[in-house]
Write a protein that holds these residues in place. Structure first.
Motif, PDB file in Angstrom:
ATOM      1  N   ALA A  44       1.069  -1.147  -0.125  1.00  0.00           N
ATOM      2  CA  ALA A  44      -0.102   0.013   0.033  1.00  0.00           C
ATOM      3  C   ALA A  44       1.068   1.255   0.021  1.00  0.00           C
ATOM      4  CB  ALA A  44      -0.762   0.090   1.253  1.00  0.00           C
ATOM      5  N   LEU A  45       0.698   2.074  -0.689  1.00  0.00           N
ATOM      6  CA  LEU A  45       1.284   3.417  -1.060  1.00  0.00           C
ATOM      7  C   LEU A  45       0.954   4.574  -0.171  1.00  0.00           C
ATOM      8  CD1 LEU A  45       1.900   3.029  -4.960  1.00  0.00           C
ATOM      9  CD2 LEU A  45       3.189   2.358  -2.748  1.00  0.00           C
ATOM     10  N   PHE A  46       1.416   5.223   0.592  1.00  0.00           N
ATOM     11  CA  PHE A  46       1.308   6.377   1.267  1.00  0.00           C
ATOM     12  C   PHE A  46       1.028   7.691   0.756  1.00  0.00           C
ATOM     13  CE2 PHE A  46       4.464   4.188   4.446  1.00  0.00           C
ATOM     14  CZ  PHE A  46       3.322   3.615   5.211  1.00  0.00           C
ATOM     15  N   ASN A  47      -0.380   8.239   1.040  1.00  0.00           N
ATOM     16  CA  ASN A  47      -0.580   9.544   0.201  1.00  0.00           C
ATOM     17  C   ASN A  47      -0.058  10.515   0.737  1.00  0.00           C
ATOM     18  OD1 ASN A  47      -2.725   8.081  -0.896  1.00  0.00           O
ATOM     19  ND2 ASN A  47      -4.114   8.169   0.873  1.00  0.00           N
ATOM     20  N   GLU A  48       1.019  10.462   2.033  1.00  0.00           N
ATOM     21  CA  GLU A  48       1.978  11.585   2.526  1.00  0.00           C
ATOM     22  C   GLU A  48       2.765  11.665   1.622  1.00  0.00           C
ATOM     23  OE1 GLU A  48      -1.014   9.661   5.610  1.00  0.00           O
ATOM     24  OE2 GLU A  48       0.322   9.155   4.038  1.00  0.00           O
ATOM     25  N   THR A  49       3.190  10.703   0.867  1.00  0.00           N
ATOM     26  CA  THR A  49       4.318  10.910  -0.183  1.00  0.00           C
ATOM     27  C   THR A  49       4.035  11.050  -1.763  1.00  0.00           C
ATOM     28  OG1 THR A  49       4.821   8.382   0.086  1.00  0.00           O
ATOM     29  CG2 THR A  49       6.127  10.238   1.511  1.00  0.00           C
ATOM     30  N   PRO A  50       3.065  11.742  -2.069  1.00  0.00           N
ATOM     31  CA  PRO A  50       2.449  11.666  -3.450  1.00  0.00           C
ATOM     32  C   PRO A  50       3.309  11.720  -4.441  1.00  0.00           C
ATOM     33  CG  PRO A  50       2.253  14.015  -2.373  1.00  0.00           C
ATOM     34  CD  PRO A  50       2.926  13.212  -1.432  1.00  0.00           C
ATOM     35  N   GLN A  51       4.507  12.394  -4.396  1.00  0.00           N
ATOM     36  CA  GLN A  51       5.529  12.326  -5.606  1.00  0.00           C
ATOM     37  C   GLN A  51       5.748  10.737  -5.841  1.00  0.00           C
ATOM     38  OE1 GLN A  51       8.220  15.732  -6.226  1.00  0.00           O
ATOM     39  NE2 GLN A  51       7.538  16.256  -4.510  1.00  0.00           N
ATOM     40  N   HIS A  52       6.333  10.077  -4.699  1.00  0.00           N
ATOM     41  CA  HIS A  52       6.628   8.701  -4.751  1.00  0.00           C
ATOM     42  C   HIS A  52       5.779   7.825  -5.079  1.00  0.00           C
ATOM     43  CE1 HIS A  52      10.401  10.434  -2.843  1.00  0.00           C
ATOM     44  NE2 HIS A  52      10.873   9.459  -2.893  1.00  0.00           N
ATOM     45  N   ARG A  53       4.600   8.125  -4.505  1.00  0.00           N
ATOM     46  CA  ARG A  53       3.191   7.332  -4.946  1.00  0.00           C
ATOM     47  C   ARG A  53       2.932   7.249  -6.209  1.00  0.00           C
ATOM     48  NH1 ARG A  53      -1.912  10.245  -3.124  1.00  0.00           N
ATOM     49  NH2 ARG A  53      -1.188  11.127  -5.170  1.00  0.00           N
ATOM     50  N   ASP A  54       2.954   8.521  -6.821  1.00  0.00           N
ATOM     51  CA  ASP A  54       2.796   8.594  -8.314  1.00  0.00           C
ATOM     52  C   ASP A  54       3.865   7.898  -9.222  1.00  0.00           C
ATOM     53  OD1 ASP A  54       0.364   9.594  -7.261  1.00  0.00           O
ATOM     54  OD2 ASP A  54       0.920  11.804  -7.883  1.00  0.00           O
ATOM     55  N   ASN A  55       5.008   8.151  -8.913  1.00  0.00           N
ATOM     56  CA  ASN A  55       6.200   7.555  -9.704  1.00  0.00           C
ATOM     57  C   ASN A  55       6.159   6.087  -9.577  1.00  0.00           C
ATOM     58  OD1 ASN A  55       8.874   8.177 -10.922  1.00  0.00           O
ATOM     59  ND2 ASN A  55       9.252   6.865  -9.419  1.00  0.00           N
ATOM     60  N   PHE A  56       5.711   5.658  -8.444  1.00  0.00           N
ATOM     61  CA  PHE A  56       5.824   4.027  -8.112  1.00  0.00           C
ATOM     62  C   PHE A  56       4.706   3.533  -9.080  1.00  0.00           C
ATOM     63  CE2 PHE A  56       5.251   0.013  -5.943  1.00  0.00           C
ATOM     64  CZ  PHE A  56       6.555  -0.593  -6.155  1.00  0.00           C
ATOM     65  N   LEU A  57       3.714   4.162  -9.084  1.00  0.00           N
ATOM     66  CA  LEU A  57       2.408   3.710 -10.129  1.00  0.00           C
ATOM     67  C   LEU A  57       2.779   3.842 -11.219  1.00  0.00           C
ATOM     68  CD1 LEU A  57      -0.545   5.319  -7.759  1.00  0.00           C
ATOM     69  CD2 LEU A  57      -0.094   2.892  -7.986  1.00  0.00           C
ATOM     70  N   LYS A  58       3.623   5.001 -11.928  1.00  0.00           N
ATOM     71  CA  LYS A  58       3.956   5.112 -13.050  1.00  0.00           C
ATOM     72  C   LYS A  58       4.970   3.970 -13.732  1.00  0.00           C
ATOM     73  CE  LYS A  58       7.200   7.857 -14.477  1.00  0.00           C
ATOM     74  NZ  LYS A  58       7.868   9.217 -14.810  1.00  0.00           N
ATOM     75  N   VAL A  59       5.748   3.721 -12.899  1.00  0.00           N
ATOM     76  CA  VAL A  59       6.827   2.613 -13.166  1.00  0.00           C
ATOM     77  C   VAL A  59       6.117   1.355 -13.364  1.00  0.00           C
ATOM     78  CG1 VAL A  59       8.793   1.556 -12.587  1.00  0.00           C
ATOM     79  CG2 VAL A  59       8.647   4.029 -12.100  1.00  0.00           C
ATOM     80  N   VAL A  60       5.398   0.930 -12.306  1.00  0.00           N
ATOM     81  CA  VAL A  60       4.503  -0.350 -12.208  1.00  0.00           C
ATOM     82  C   VAL A  60       3.667  -0.026 -13.693  1.00  0.00           C
ATOM     83  CG1 VAL A  60       2.747  -1.666 -11.115  1.00  0.00           C
ATOM     84  CG2 VAL A  60       4.494  -0.589  -9.724  1.00  0.00           C
ATOM     85  N   GLY A  61       3.072   0.880 -14.005  1.00  0.00           N
ATOM     86  CA  GLY A  61       2.301   0.835 -15.198  1.00  0.00           C
ATOM     87  C   GLY A  61       3.058   0.591 -16.496  1.00  0.00           C
ATOM     88  N   MET A  62       4.314   0.912 -16.332  1.00  0.00           N
ATOM     89  CA  MET A  62       5.100   0.735 -17.527  1.00  0.00           C
ATOM     90  C   MET A  62       5.522  -0.771 -17.650  1.00  0.00           C
ATOM     91  SD  MET A  62       7.134   4.414 -17.298  1.00  0.00           S
ATOM     92  CE  MET A  62       8.489   4.084 -18.424  1.00  0.00           C
ATOM     93  N   GLN A  63       5.212  -1.267 -16.704  1.00  0.00           N
ATOM     94  CA  GLN A  63       5.623  -2.776 -16.560  1.00  0.00           C
ATOM     95  C   GLN A  63       7.266  -3.148 -16.525  1.00  0.00           C
ATOM     96  OE1 GLN A  63       3.659  -4.131 -20.105  1.00  0.00           O
ATOM     97  NE2 GLN A  63       2.002  -5.160 -18.618  1.00  0.00           N
ATOM     98  N   LEU A  64       7.899  -1.977 -15.876  1.00  0.00           N
ATOM     99  CA  LEU A  64       9.326  -2.103 -15.762  1.00  0.00           C
ATOM    100  C   LEU A  64       9.815  -3.000 -14.582  1.00  0.00           C
ATOM    101  CD1 LEU A  64      10.425   1.733 -16.318  1.00  0.00           C
ATOM    102  CD2 LEU A  64      10.431  -0.328 -18.106  1.00  0.00           C
ATOM    103  N   TYR A  65       9.076  -3.287 -13.782  1.00  0.00           N
ATOM    104  CA  TYR A  65       9.465  -4.352 -12.873  1.00  0.00           C
ATOM    105  C   TYR A  65       9.266  -5.884 -13.120  1.00  0.00           C
ATOM    106  CZ  TYR A  65       9.645  -0.171  -9.556  1.00  0.00           C
ATOM    107  OH  TYR A  65       9.712   0.829  -8.955  1.00  0.00           O
ATOM    108  N   ASP A  66       8.521  -6.099 -14.292  1.00  0.00           N
ATOM    109  CA  ASP A  66       8.050  -7.469 -14.590  1.00  0.00           C
ATOM    110  C   ASP A  66       9.681  -7.920 -14.937  1.00  0.00           C
ATOM    111  OD1 ASP A  66       5.695  -6.561 -14.228  1.00  0.00           O
ATOM    112  OD2 ASP A  66       5.070  -7.077 -16.508  1.00  0.00           O
TER     113      ASP A  66
END
Length: 253
Positions: A44-66
């Motif tokens: 679960a991603l913290f809303n208190e760190t919105p830049q990191h939250r959004d960046n992690f979601l972006k990288v996951v969405g790009m399927q870079l961690y696969d």
């Protein structure tokens, strides 16, 4: 009537203070599922760190961690992944430099977010080349750590005082967690914590115990098979355009 009014006011103020004291974690949060060769880890991603939250979601969405490896594992400390060079790495190859070409501003949120066991934080370059402690774009680690006592926490506090000019303090509440749950307090104020494991901590435990080589790489590859966003309340939904039907007007006779 006055006594009754005062009672109502006191009750209202008490209710308000309880609402204001509720942790922000009660808000709806985005979640990511890591399907690994050792089992599933839900973050679960913290809303208190919105830049990191959004960046992690972006990288996951790009399927870079696969298909990326957990390329750095240290027992009683943490497990790290996200090196883009690890996808096709040969056995024994030195890893740790694969990153995207941007960084994210540090979002330290102490004492609310700290390096307790299960915390997810961003890796970064060292202070000598990165004095602002900006986070790397895609490498991250999951904290395991160990249990601490008062004496060792006092020594950690001395180190933090030196590294942060006295700005980072281990509060009594944080100390209690470090003594009963575990973690890595010496990283507080050094690296941004942006999430936490909500399911699969036993998987992290299995990973942190594996045999590693001299470079802390597991001797047997442990891989993120797939990373998927399972919940994202912040996702922008496409606007649905209403179809307009043209009505033919008929002249009255």
């Amino acid at each position: 009537m006055r006594k009754q009014s005062k009672s109502i006011v006191r009750a209202s103020l008490l209710a308000l203070s309880l609402v204001l004291s509720l942790p922000a974690f009660s808000q709806e949060r985005a979640e990511v599922l890591l399907e690994t060769t050792e089992g599933n880890i839900r973050i679960a991603l913290f809303n208190e760190t919105p830049q990191h939250r959004d960046n992690f979601l972006k990288v996951v969405g790009m399927q870079l961690y696969d298909s990326l490896l957990f390329h750095r594992v240290i027992k009683d400390f943490m497990v790290q992944s996200g090196d883009l060079n690890s996808k096709h790495a040969k056995p024994g190859a030195l890893l740790g430099t694969g990153e995207l070409d941007y960084t994210t501003e540090a979002e330290f949120r102490l004492p609310q977010l700290f390096h307790r066991r299960g915390a997810v934080a961003a890796a970064r370059e060292s202070d000598n080349v990165n004095p602002e402690r900006r986070s790397g774009a895609c490498q991250f680690y999951i904290v395991w750590g160990k249990l601490w006592d008062d004496a060792r926490l006092a020594r950690v506090q001395e180190r933090l005082d030196s590294l942060t000019q006295g700005q980072v303090k281990i509060t009594p509440e944080m100390a209690e967690v470090y003594k009963t749950v575990g973690g890595t307090p010496h990283l507080d104020g050094q690296y941004t914590v942006f999430g936490e494991v909500v399911e699969g901590l036993e998987v992290v435990d299995r990973i942190q115990q594996v045999a590693t080589d001299k470079n802390d790489r597991p001797q047997v590859d442990i891989r993120i098979l797939r990373a998927v966003i399972t919940k994202n309340p912040f996702e922008k939904k496409p606007e649905i355009k209403k179809k307009t039907t043209k009505m033919r007007s008929k002249a009255k006779k």
